[in-house]
Design a protein around this motif. Structure first.
Motif, PDB file in Angstrom:
ATOM      1  N   PHE A   1     -34.066 -17.531  26.018  1.00  0.00           N
ATOM      2  CA  PHE A   1     -35.115 -17.768  25.029  1.00  0.00           C
ATOM      3  C   PHE A   1     -34.688 -17.530  23.586  1.00  0.00           C
ATOM      4  N   LEU A   2     -33.556 -16.951  23.359  1.00  0.00           N
ATOM      5  CA  LEU A   2     -33.115 -16.641  22.000  1.00  0.00           C
ATOM      6  C   LEU A   2     -33.008 -17.869  21.095  1.00  0.00           C
ATOM      7  N   PRO A   3     -32.436 -18.985  21.527  1.00  0.00           N
ATOM      8  CA  PRO A   3     -32.405 -20.167  20.641  1.00  0.00           C
ATOM      9  C   PRO A   3     -33.806 -20.674  20.279  1.00  0.00           C
ATOM     10  N   LEU A   4     -34.724 -20.634  21.215  1.00  0.00           N
ATOM     11  CA  LEU A   4     -36.097 -21.070  20.938  1.00  0.00           C
ATOM     12  C   LEU A   4     -36.772 -20.142  19.932  1.00  0.00           C
ATOM     13  N   ILE A   5     -36.536 -18.863  20.055  1.00  0.00           N
ATOM     14  CA  ILE A   5     -37.113 -17.896  19.121  1.00  0.00           C
ATOM     15  C   ILE A   5     -36.539 -18.093  17.721  1.00  0.00           C
ATOM     16  N   VAL A   6     -35.254 -18.328  17.626  1.00  0.00           N
ATOM     17  CA  VAL A   6     -34.615 -18.540  16.324  1.00  0.00           C
ATOM     18  C   VAL A   6     -35.153 -19.813  15.670  1.00  0.00           C
ATOM     19  N   VAL A   7     -35.273 -20.888  16.426  1.00  0.00           N
ATOM     20  CA  VAL A   7     -35.805 -22.140  15.883  1.00  0.00           C
ATOM     21  C   VAL A   7     -37.243 -21.953  15.428  1.00  0.00           C
TER      22      VAL A   7
END
Length: 68
Positions: free
Chosen positions: A11-17
């Motif tokens: 989920f880290l890329p989604l949170i960053v975006v």
């Protein structure tokens, strides 16, 4: 513990975006003189409707002008 790290990595890329989109949308809203609707409504939409709020602002909220 290993499963938790896997979920975080997923989920880290989604949170960053999401955070990037929200920051850019709020900054753009702050700098614009006029938008479609009231600014406080767009702030609520951008913050509450996480990923789709900033996208909705960029599509529907911004007026077509070259000046801020």
């Amino acid at each position: 513990m290993n499963e938790v790290m896997d979920i975080i990595r997923l989920f880290l890329p989604l949170i960053v975006v999401q955070l990037l989109l929200m920051s850019v949308a709020l900054f753009d809203l702050y700098r614009r003189v006029s938008v479609r609707g009231q600014k406080w409504v767009w702030v609520i939409i951008i913050i509450v409707i996480n990923l789709l709020g900033p996208i909705a602002y960029f599509i529907f909220g911004r007026e077509k002008s070259s000046e801020y």
